[in-house]
Motif scaffolding. Sequence first.
Motif, mmCIF file in Angstrom:
data_model
loop_
_atom_site.group_PDB
_atom_site.id
_atom_site.type_symbol
_atom_site.label_atom_id
_atom_site.label_comp_id
_atom_site.label_asym_id
_atom_site.label_seq_id
_atom_site.Cartn_x
_atom_site.Cartn_y
_atom_site.Cartn_z
ATOM 1 N N SER A 109 0.814 -1.317 0.097
ATOM 2 C CA SER A 109 -0.005 -0.146 0.045
ATOM 3 C C SER A 109 0.702 1.158 0.103
ATOM 4 C CB SER A 109 -0.875 -0.183 1.167
ATOM 5 O OG SER A 109 -1.725 0.965 1.161
ATOM 6 N N ILE A 110 1.882 1.108 0.902
ATOM 7 C CA ILE A 110 2.629 2.296 0.909
ATOM 8 C C ILE A 110 3.620 2.639 -0.192
ATOM 9 C CG2 ILE A 110 4.754 3.290 2.079
ATOM 10 C CD1 ILE A 110 3.561 2.200 4.626
ATOM 11 N N LEU A 111 4.129 1.643 -0.802
ATOM 12 C CA LEU A 111 4.748 1.858 -2.171
ATOM 13 C C LEU A 111 4.402 2.218 -3.447
ATOM 14 C CD1 LEU A 111 7.368 -1.292 -1.960
ATOM 15 C CD2 LEU A 111 7.852 1.156 -1.239
ATOM 16 N N LEU A 112 2.661 1.657 -3.394
ATOM 17 C CA LEU A 112 1.866 2.198 -4.536
ATOM 18 C C LEU A 112 1.633 3.616 -4.249
ATOM 19 C CD1 LEU A 112 -0.651 -0.749 -5.447
ATOM 20 C CD2 LEU A 112 1.146 0.228 -6.872
ATOM 21 N N GLY A 113 1.694 4.000 -3.017
ATOM 22 C CA GLY A 113 1.100 5.324 -2.769
ATOM 23 C C GLY A 113 2.332 6.327 -3.408
ATOM 24 N N VAL A 114 3.614 5.881 -3.751
ATOM 25 C CA VAL A 114 4.536 6.669 -4.266
ATOM 26 C C VAL A 114 4.033 7.168 -5.591
ATOM 27 C CG1 VAL A 114 7.028 6.759 -4.965
ATOM 28 C CG2 VAL A 114 6.399 5.897 -2.949
ATOM 29 N N SER B 259 3.911 18.752 -1.783
ATOM 30 C CA SER B 259 4.914 19.427 -2.037
ATOM 31 C C SER B 259 6.016 18.644 -3.211
ATOM 32 C CB SER B 259 5.945 19.758 -0.861
ATOM 33 O OG SER B 259 6.325 18.383 -0.332
ATOM 34 N N VAL B 260 5.651 17.507 -3.373
ATOM 35 C CA VAL B 260 6.490 16.687 -4.413
ATOM 36 C C VAL B 260 5.705 16.443 -5.606
ATOM 37 C CG1 VAL B 260 7.705 14.431 -4.885
ATOM 38 C CG2 VAL B 260 7.747 15.637 -2.556
ATOM 39 N N PHE B 261 6.113 16.971 -6.878
ATOM 40 C CA PHE B 261 5.548 16.640 -8.196
ATOM 41 C C PHE B 261 5.865 15.458 -8.672
ATOM 42 C CE2 PHE B 261 4.932 21.212 -7.809
ATOM 43 C CZ PHE B 261 3.727 21.487 -8.150
ATOM 44 N N CYS B 262 5.013 14.907 -9.399
ATOM 45 C CA CYS B 262 5.274 13.406 -10.071
ATOM 46 C C CYS B 262 6.204 13.345 -11.414
ATOM 47 C CB CYS B 262 3.895 12.777 -10.102
ATOM 48 S SG CYS B 262 3.056 12.614 -8.723
ATOM 49 N N TRP B 263 6.944 12.284 -11.395
ATOM 50 C CA TRP B 263 7.629 11.849 -12.634
ATOM 51 C C TRP B 263 8.625 12.923 -13.018
ATOM 52 C CZ3 TRP B 263 7.011 7.224 -12.639
ATOM 53 C CH2 TRP B 263 5.824 6.655 -12.087
ATOM 54 N N LYS B 264 9.303 13.564 -11.859
ATOM 55 C CA LYS B 264 10.424 14.502 -12.245
ATOM 56 C C LYS B 264 11.171 14.822 -11.237
ATOM 57 C CE LYS B 264 8.122 18.989 -11.287
ATOM 58 N NZ LYS B 264 8.083 20.423 -12.125
ATOM 59 N N GLY B 265 12.578 14.970 -11.422
ATOM 60 C CA GLY B 265 13.401 14.895 -10.233
ATOM 61 C C GLY B 265 13.661 13.781 -9.508
ATOM 62 N N LEU B 266 13.736 13.917 -8.188
ATOM 63 C CA LEU B 266 13.886 12.561 -7.410
ATOM 64 C C LEU B 266 12.589 11.849 -7.276
ATOM 65 C CD1 LEU B 266 15.742 14.195 -4.203
ATOM 66 C CD2 LEU B 266 16.635 12.775 -5.960
ATOM 67 N N HIS B 267 11.351 12.369 -7.648
ATOM 68 C CA HIS B 267 10.232 11.424 -7.791
ATOM 69 C C HIS B 267 10.489 10.045 -8.495
ATOM 70 C CE1 HIS B 267 6.165 9.982 -8.849
ATOM 71 N NE2 HIS B 267 6.084 10.054 -7.507
ATOM 72 N N ILE B 268 11.174 10.390 -9.999
ATOM 73 C CA ILE B 268 11.265 9.445 -10.704
ATOM 74 C C ILE B 268 12.126 8.125 -10.196
ATOM 75 C CG2 ILE B 268 12.552 8.774 -12.921
ATOM 76 C CD1 ILE B 268 11.714 11.497 -13.809
ATOM 77 N N LEU B 269 13.039 8.651 -9.253
ATOM 78 C CA LEU B 269 13.869 7.703 -8.576
ATOM 79 C C LEU B 269 13.264 6.790 -7.628
ATOM 80 C CD1 LEU B 269 16.775 6.391 -7.822
ATOM 81 C CD2 LEU B 269 16.873 8.361 -6.307
ATOM 82 N N TRP B 270 12.505 7.627 -6.770
ATOM 83 C CA TRP B 270 11.502 6.793 -5.561
ATOM 84 C C TRP B 270 10.796 6.058 -6.402
ATOM 85 C CZ3 TRP B 270 14.475 6.376 -1.736
ATOM 86 C CH2 TRP B 270 15.375 7.496 -1.367
#
Length: 1129
Positions: free
Chosen positions: A891-896, A917-928
């Motif tokens: 559940s938590i990993l899919l929340g990313v 505060s975190v926009f998706c599919w850019k920057g560090l979000h792609i990594l996580w």
Amino acid sequence: MQKIYFFLGLLYLTKCQLLVYILFNYSTDGNLVSTLIAALNKNFSDQEVTLMIKQISTDLSDYESTPDIIINLAGESLIWANSAESGPIVLSAQEPLKKIKNIVPWHYSMKEHAKAFEILASYLDWQKFIIISDEDHTQLIDEISSISYNRTFKVFYFPKNGTQELSNLFIGKYLKSTGIQNFVIINQDESAEKLIKSLKQKNLLKGVVLLNQNLRNIWKNGLFSYIESGLENADNEYEKEAFAIVKILSKILSYNDKSGDLNYLSTASFSNFTLINIQKDKQTNVGSIIDGKINITHSIIWPDESALIPNNPSTEIKISMADGITNPGFPNSPLTGKYIKNGALYALMYIKTTHFLDGFDISVTHTDCGANIYNASFSLNCFKNIKDRLGVGFLTNIFATVAVGNILSFRALNITIPHISDLVIAGTLTSKANFPEFIRISKDSRYIATIIVNFCMISDWKNIIVVYENSTGPVFAYNQILAKTTEAHINIVNSPNERTIKPNYLRSDYPTYKQWMENYIKSNVRIYIILMANEFYFIENMYDAGLRRGKGIFILYEKVAYSYPLESDEAERKKLKELLYGSIIITQADWVGDYGEQIKQGYLKVYSSPADYRCFSFDSAMLLLHGIRFTIDQGGNVENSTVLNYNLRHQRFLGCSGTVSIESDTNDRSTSIVGVYNIRWNSSSSIFYESWVGRYDLEKSQLFTLWDPIIYYDNSTIAPGDTVDYPECPFDLDKVQYSDIGAGVLYAISFGVLIISVIVTFYIWKLYWNIKIPDMTQRSLIFFEDYISMGIIVIDFLQFIGMGPDIKGYDDVSSVLADYATINYSWITRGTRFWICVKVILIVLFVWIFLSVHALINFQRFDKFFCDYCKNFSNLVLPIIGNTCFLPIISILLGVVQCVQGIGQDLNESFVRNDCSVFCWKGLHILWASLSIAALLIYIPMAVYFRPYWDSQSSTINVRARPWYMMLKSLWQIGIIVLNKTLKPENSALFGLIYIIFFSSFTIFCIKRKPYNYHRFNLWLSVSHFAVLWSLIVSSVFLVSGNHFTLFWIFLEYLGWTVIIILGVLVQNKFYPSLLYREKTLDISLFFRFSLGHNAMEKSLFLEMTRKRNLKSQKIDKLDIDVKNKEQK
């Protein structure tokens, strides 16, 4: 009363023209006879009348001569016996029921009186009135009913011998309650005088007409009557009768002189009436009714000393209300207070449609003696000018200071009428001893303050900021909050020196309080309790100081949405829109229940203004009107302020704000429902509105009921923390919209993971775990691993509930337990803590994968000590991570990648649901996101494989889950997580329906296939599944139903669980014997026997030790067999 038993006299006058017999009997009043003789002697000479007085006889043939006139005082009609065609004229008080030619009444007929009354009623324009009569005048009332059929009147009978006390009760209780103030009195003399006194006492002496009465004995200015002409100067009833007879004889003499024919008198009509009026303590002739026409010669003066005809049939009751806008020495008040009183005005309209006070005319005096500023001299002079028009009750001002000032002004003017308040909540006015004339339909501010603190406790807010206005109501509320927060261990963060704001706060006051506001923001406390009248200006300035959405949740104690349209400055409106959205209002509830909604809709049809707070104004007016009606029904005088005040305090009725009643020992309302309102934004109309989401009732066993989730600033229904400890959204939340592309990516990843999991799980089962596990048939010693299996059933129960429809709206306890079981608690899954949780899970999974691989591959030849340590650690930790934590980890990993909202439709403009505060599919979000997806694709297959593996590796476990069940449960959990992330946020009701269908199928399959090798475990697994299904059904119905009574749903859920558990126990006891037992402890009595040295003790000790040794050998043998099987495999 003197009676005549014998009288015979003969008076012979020479040259007489008429011979008159006066006939009487034993019941004839002697006063009447003597008065008549005196009147005849006074008005007629001996040349006109010869008078003879005789005792009555039915036959007059024996008398010496035939009379011309017979005056019948015997009450019987006499007929001349000697001739049917001729005979004397018989004068009688009333005409007989059957028309007889020779009989002539000396009074006008009832029909003539009725005609005269109809002429007078037409002149007065009386369409509605009351007739008061005794039982002797029923014939006249019948004639009036026949002639005046187009008029509305009621007839009340009052006995001739009624006392003054009876008259007072008769007028006060029966007549006054009709509301009609036009009266026609037919009762005569003493009886009429008593009625007049009662009408005056009850303040009903407005329009009174007495029928056929002179007024010489009822000296009351303004009385009005009509009477047969010639009788107006009679002093009593005897003279009225005598004067009437004299009038008839005069007519006879006049007409006899002309025609000599007396018989025509039997059909003659002389319907002439005189109108009389008491003016300046003298009876005055003011007109006449002759030949069917009315002629007014002088003005008629009525009891109110006015010449205006009282043709309003309804009784006027005057009340007054404070609905002005003037502030002496200050700018005029906004129209808020004036508009709020529209509710009271609607109440006056409402009672007319419901005939609540039918027959009464409630008029209103509008006062403007200070809106929200009290000036003693201004107020006193203002009320002095309208003192006589304040009426019986005063609907006072909505501000406490002015309300108290109004009371002081009234006292100075010796005005004692009740003051009824709608919104004044200052604790000062609670005292009945200090303010006996004051009543309010609200609780004081301390009641609301107590509930505000309780709400903070329920929301788990331990740190708050309190700001209050330095006026009576807010000060009382603050002191109560101070006391209650101390008891609840809630910390008021801002300094006591930075809590008190000046009354009537304005934008211009911002420089004075700017530093305070900046200090509030620096404290990072999110919860603001604002106890002010002008919250808007303060909140706008909080924005100027740097507060933004997400960093402040306001709890207000009065509604504000109705004032938002009054703000014309778009920049200021934007500030309010950003900061107020998602805030809470805790205040007395209005428009409660079906009746409240009915009144609200009726109000909105009349007034275009908002309905907020108008309900309280409506109920305050209805309280006064209920008190007025009750007083009238009891025969009391509403002008008596003491009586009215007492009756007001004893009213109980259903108002638009719930049941209205007043506490016996205070001025406050005895029962009050407090509403919890959520401030929301209507995008179509661009205005705020308060959504009623819950209620508090301190007198109910169920203190707080929440039927609609509170939507906070981030559109979440989960209460945020009381402090700002993570970055908030770096954009204007008004721009937030549904991200189609973000949702599409989430759906693709989620269902992709689900499909891959199904395929991999099927092959793992087919290749490795397609094995059968025999059922338990023999009793075995229970081990720790068996208790773990029991615990897994309980944890699965909580996790299945937690992933279903939200039950927090009615069952906080079960909801919290389920959140903990699924690691779905807000404090761990929001903001920076969410990313900490993700990082921890990735690290744990890395270790878990390493140890799991180590468990499959024997590294012992490299490092025996390390491998033994890993083995022991793995046996303890790995099953927990792979089994119990399976659902929350996924559940938590899919929340990313749960990016269903954004500030645009570009994928990079979507943001993570758990941290805006975190926009998706850019920057560090792609990594996580990449690491999370990779971890899922590795973790899920391994967890699916290792779930049955760890069971197979245990040498002591008795209760084993069959591999197919563990894998099916894994797929079920993955599927429900996917639906939780995709469907549930968008359509909770549809999600609940699908969940129920799938879980029902899963439960039926498990019942048929028996997941465990121990039948008792299968039974309790089924029991837990049925309990989950029951909870799912209750929560789903709760979401879609209109029943928001929390206690009902809790009772329903727990009742179902109780029934299911009881049935499970009964089935277990009847069909499923226990196959597990616990090891017996060493009998301590053996040591005492050993100390005594008995042979029996030695034998017992030997047997016990032998049993232990055999059991240990059995366990070792079983362990060796399992190891050999493993090596062979």
